[in-house]
Design a protein around this motif. Structure first.
Motif, PDB file in Angstrom:
ATOM      1  N   PRO A  98      32.185  42.830  38.462  1.00 43.80           N
ATOM      2  CA  PRO A  98      32.411  44.061  39.226  1.00 43.80           C
ATOM      3  C   PRO A  98      33.599  43.913  40.179  1.00 43.80           C
ATOM      4  N   ALA A  99      34.248  45.026  40.456  1.00 45.42           N
ATOM      5  CA  ALA A  99      35.379  45.041  41.386  1.00 45.42           C
ATOM      6  C   ALA A  99      34.871  45.345  42.788  1.00 45.42           C
ATOM      7  N   PRO A 100      35.088  44.457  43.748  1.00 46.65           N
ATOM      8  CA  PRO A 100      34.661  44.739  45.127  1.00 46.65           C
ATOM      9  C   PRO A 100      35.438  45.928  45.690  1.00 46.65           C
ATOM     10  N   PRO A 101      34.795  46.837  46.396  1.00 46.78           N
ATOM     11  CA  PRO A 101      35.525  47.967  46.996  1.00 46.78           C
ATOM     12  C   PRO A 101      36.481  47.471  48.075  1.00 46.78           C
ATOM     13  N   VAL A 102      37.567  48.207  48.275  1.00 46.81           N
ATOM     14  CA  VAL A 102      38.564  47.824  49.280  1.00 46.81           C
ATOM     15  C   VAL A 102      37.941  47.760  50.669  1.00 46.81           C
ATOM     16  N   SER A 103      36.918  48.567  50.891  1.00 41.98           N
ATOM     17  CA  SER A 103      36.264  48.569  52.201  1.00 41.98           C
ATOM     18  C   SER A 103      35.632  47.218  52.544  1.00 41.98           C
ATOM     19  N   ASP A 104      35.442  46.357  51.520  1.00 39.24           N
ATOM     20  CA  ASP A 104      34.856  45.032  51.774  1.00 39.24           C
ATOM     21  C   ASP A 104      35.781  44.136  52.582  1.00 39.24           C
ATOM     22  N   PHE A 105      37.075  44.499  52.667  1.00 36.77           N
ATOM     23  CA  PHE A 105      37.997  43.750  53.534  1.00 36.77           C
ATOM     24  C   PHE A 105      37.555  43.802  54.996  1.00 36.77           C
ATOM     25  N   PHE A 106      36.724  44.782  55.323  1.00 37.71           N
ATOM     26  CA  PHE A 106      36.308  44.978  56.716  1.00 37.71           C
ATOM     27  C   PHE A 106      34.815  44.700  56.899  1.00 37.71           C
ATOM     28  N   ARG A 107      34.216  43.959  55.929  1.00 38.36           N
ATOM     29  CA  ARG A 107      32.788  43.644  56.020  1.00 38.36           C
ATOM     30  C   ARG A 107      32.605  42.203  56.496  1.00 38.36           C
ATOM     31  N   ASP A 108      31.467  41.611  56.152  1.00 39.02           N
ATOM     32  CA  ASP A 108      31.177  40.232  56.560  1.00 39.02           C
ATOM     33  C   ASP A 108      32.097  39.256  55.837  1.00 39.02           C
ATOM     34  N   THR A 109      32.053  37.997  56.249  1.00 40.92           N
ATOM     35  CA  THR A 109      32.985  36.982  55.741  1.00 40.92           C
ATOM     36  C   THR A 109      32.900  36.821  54.231  1.00 40.92           C
ATOM     37  N   GLU A 110      31.685  36.757  53.698  1.00 37.94           N
ATOM     38  CA  GLU A 110      31.520  36.547  52.262  1.00 37.94           C
ATOM     39  C   GLU A 110      32.120  37.687  51.447  1.00 37.94           C
ATOM     40  N   ARG A 111      31.850  38.916  51.856  1.00 39.75           N
ATOM     41  CA  ARG A 111      32.377  40.068  51.120  1.00 39.75           C
ATOM     42  C   ARG A 111      33.888  40.194  51.312  1.00 39.75           C
ATOM     43  N   ARG A 112      34.364  39.844  52.487  1.00 41.52           N
ATOM     44  CA  ARG A 112      35.799  39.889  52.749  1.00 41.52           C
ATOM     45  C   ARG A 112      36.539  38.875  51.866  1.00 41.52           C
ATOM     46  N   GLN A 113      35.970  37.684  51.740  1.00 38.73           N
ATOM     47  CA  GLN A 113      36.595  36.660  50.895  1.00 38.73           C
ATOM     48  C   GLN A 113      36.590  37.074  49.426  1.00 38.73           C
ATOM     49  N   ALA A 114      35.489  37.685  48.967  1.00 40.97           N
ATOM     50  CA  ALA A 114      35.417  38.143  47.577  1.00 40.97           C
ATOM     51  C   ALA A 114      36.452  39.233  47.308  1.00 40.97           C
ATOM     52  N   ALA A 115      36.613  40.152  48.268  1.00 34.54           N
ATOM     53  CA  ALA A 115      37.598  41.221  48.114  1.00 34.54           C
ATOM     54  C   ALA A 115      39.015  40.659  48.099  1.00 34.54           C
ATOM     55  N   PHE A 116      39.280  39.693  48.974  1.00 30.21           N
ATOM     56  CA  PHE A 116      40.609  39.084  49.010  1.00 30.21           C
ATOM     57  C   PHE A 116      40.914  38.383  47.689  1.00 30.21           C
ATOM     58  N   LYS A 117      39.930  37.682  47.148  1.00 27.35           N
ATOM     59  CA  LYS A 117      40.141  36.982  45.874  1.00 27.35           C
ATOM     60  C   LYS A 117      40.447  37.969  44.759  1.00 27.35           C
ATOM     61  N   TYR A 118      39.667  39.040  44.677  1.00 25.94           N
ATOM     62  CA  TYR A 118      39.816  40.007  43.583  1.00 25.94           C
ATOM     63  C   TYR A 118      41.115  40.797  43.702  1.00 25.94           C
ATOM     64  N   HIS A 119      41.389  41.328  44.880  1.00 23.15           N
ATOM     65  CA  HIS A 119      42.504  42.272  45.029  1.00 23.15           C
ATOM     66  C   HIS A 119      43.837  41.597  45.354  1.00 23.15           C
ATOM     67  N   VAL A 120      43.816  40.384  45.882  1.00 20.72           N
ATOM     68  CA  VAL A 120      45.063  39.723  46.270  1.00 20.72           C
ATOM     69  C   VAL A 120      45.311  38.470  45.430  1.00 20.72           C
ATOM     70  N   LYS A 121      44.444  37.486  45.585  1.00 21.87           N
ATOM     71  CA  LYS A 121      44.662  36.206  44.903  1.00 21.87           C
ATOM     72  C   LYS A 121      44.668  36.369  43.385  1.00 21.87           C
ATOM     73  N   ASP A 122      43.663  37.078  42.852  1.00 18.87           N
ATOM     74  CA  ASP A 122      43.597  37.263  41.394  1.00 18.87           C
ATOM     75  C   ASP A 122      44.767  38.082  40.871  1.00 18.87           C
ATOM     76  N   ASN A 123      45.231  39.061  41.647  1.00 20.01           N
ATOM     77  CA  ASN A 123      46.348  39.888  41.183  1.00 20.01           C
ATOM     78  C   ASN A 123      47.664  39.119  41.183  1.00 20.01           C
ATOM     79  N   ILE A 124      47.804  38.159  42.076  1.00 21.85           N
ATOM     80  CA  ILE A 124      48.977  37.276  42.008  1.00 21.85           C
ATOM     81  C   ILE A 124      48.934  36.462  40.719  1.00 21.85           C
ATOM     82  N   GLN A 125      47.729  35.965  40.398  1.00 19.11           N
ATOM     83  CA  GLN A 125      47.557  35.232  39.146  1.00 19.11           C
ATOM     84  C   GLN A 125      47.802  36.138  37.943  1.00 19.11           C
TER      85      GLN A 125
END
Length: 330
Positions: free
Chosen positions: A22-49
């Protein structure tokens, strides 16, 4: 009772349902640490890859065939010993078990050739359209067996992950077939998009992976069509087929193929493609398998599974240096 039946692992096969991550919603960037890290991985780190994957794929497409393949061979021999040491340890253990009489030097040479072949596979994916066009690069043996089987009714092509198996699809299209393939999408959104796009361009119709692909496969076969399923497989890092000296079981694609063949009276056509030298190949169709009659539906399931395994296992054992799943666990 046959010896095979005495040792069979008769565990009921669990249906596998594929679910894309599943794709984490962009709003997860502003949630708890675990959800923020998952969102960063999906939308930033993975997209660089993903961007790097696209750049590499389309960049390799510009290269001559032999150069593209040779780069892959070098990468396989360079990358795997440095960043895939665990996989190589598994491969070495498998070689010791499957080739107990081979010397350390012989097993090391097989493993080195396997690394190079895996590297070539990765880069050749970018040029498979050119590589698989009718040419002197691929020698085809016994293709008439497949053509004759198709004249009689539905066909299940049983492929093996040897050499470069992606060459098979275009050949079936060249023969006038409309093959449908069941496969598991690779990890990574870019790789999955590239794989789907390429296989569709090569002429494959893609069936849903896992349990959801069974009903479309039945429909195609009952309509006299052709499907392609690979019966050597690694699932969850473990080798499910062929059996390689282990008791026969009802898990995996070997059992799926025999069940589909029973339900549709399809002919099973095994075959494989070996690398001969660089980006050159030899493809061989094995004798078609028509399952023997059975008195009661399902009565011969174990015998059917053993029969199909007996056709493909010797090929895998003879070409471990080109087998994609050598580094999975037995």
């Amino acid at each position: 009772m046959a010896p095979e039946k005495q040792n069979v692992v008769a565990k009921k096969r669990q249906a596998w349902v594929y679910e894309a991550p599943p794709a984490p919603p962009v709003s997860d960037f502003f949630r708890d640490t675990e959800r923020r890290q998952a969102a960063f991985k999906y939308h930033v780190k993975d997209n660089i890859q993903n961007a790097a994957e696209f750049a590499t794929h389309f960049g390799l497409k510009l290269l001559p065939i032999d150069l593209c393949s040779a780069i892959g061979a070098w990468l396989g021999a360079f990358v795997m010993p440095r960043w895939h040491k665990g996989a190589l340890r598994k491969a070495d253990r498998n070689l010791k078990q499957l080739l107990p009489n081979a010397s350390d030097e012989e097993r090391a040479a097989i493993l080195k050739r396997n690394m190079k072949n895996q590297g070539r596979l990765m880069t050749e994916f970018s040029i498979i359209g050119r590589l698989s066009k009718p040419s002197k690069r691929v020698v085809w043996n016994n293709v008439d067996w497949i053509v004759e089987a198709k004249r009689k009714g539905p066909v299940i092509m049983v492929g093996l992950h040897l050499g470069n198996w992606e060459i098979l699809g275009p050949k079936l299209v060249e023969l006038g077939f409309e093959p449908s393939a069941n496969y598991t999408p690779p990890t990574g959104r870019a790789r999955a998009w590239i794989a789907d796009r390429l296989r569709i361009k090569l002429g494959y119709r893609l069936m849903p992976p896992g349990k959801d692909g069974i009903r479309p496969a039945l429909k195609i076969l009952k309509g006299g069509g052709v499907i392609s399923i690979f019966c050597d497989e690694g699932f969850g890092g473990k080798i499910r087929g062929p059996f390689l000296g282990r008791p026969p079981h009802l898990e995996g694609n070997i059992a799926i193929v025999t069940r589909l063949a029973r339900m549709t009276n399809a002919t099973i056509c095994p075959g494989y493609i070996l690398r001969t030298n660089g980006a050159n190949f030899e493809a061989t169709a094995l004798p078609p398998i028509v399952l023997p009659p059975e008195e009661t539906p399902g009565d011969r399931l174990i015998e059917d599974v053993v029969l199909l395994n007996a056709a493909i296992e010797p090929v895998i054992r003879a070409h471990l240096d080109q087998w994609y799943f050598l580094d999975n666990s037995l």
